[in-house]
Scaffold this active site. Sequence first.
Site: not given
Length: 182
Positions: A40, A83
Site C-alpha cells: 500500500s 501509512k
Amino acid sequence: MKSSLRKEIISWVLAIVFASSLTLVTRIYAFEPRGVRQSSMYPTIEDHDRVFINKMCYYTSKPKRGDVIVFHPNKGFGDDLIKRVIGLPGEYISVSGDEIYINGKLFVENSDKQKTDYKQDFNSASEILEKGIKLNSDEYYVVGDHRNVSMDSRSFGPIKRNQIVGKAFFVFWPLDHVGLIK
C-alpha cells in the site's frame, strides 16, 4: 582457575550483558527495524522492504502531514500498518473518489507521492466546508501512497496519537532500495 583468566571472563560477560542491554533499550525506546508486508505504500516503500522506525521523534514533536508512520490499527484490522499522515488534528477531511479534501480545499498530490508538497496551506481555504469527518485533537488521517490497494483511514477511520509507534525514516533492505523515506 587463575585470577587473570577469571577477570578476563568476567569482563567479557559484563561487556556482552552491557551491549545486549543497550541494544534492547535502544530497540524498545528509540529505533526499531521493521519488515514491510504490504504494497500500500508503493513506490515509496515496497513489499518486503525493511525499514528503520524512529520511536523517539514524537516525544518532542507532533506528526506532520507527509510523515510516513507505523501504527497499531483499530481493532479488527490486523498487525501494525505503515501509512502516510494526510489529516491533522482539528481538520475536516472528506474523500470524493480519488480526491481528498482538507478543510474543503483539494489536497493536490503529485503521482509520485514523495514529490508532493505536504506543506500546502489548508488553514486559508476560502471557506472551510464542515463536511466529512472532523479530526479530534488527538486524531490523524492516514492513507497509503498506493491508494487503490490501501486499507487506511478511508476504511477504518482516523487513528489516535497513542496508536502511533513511530516514524519510518530509512529503508535499509534490499540494498537497491536503501535510502531515506520522503
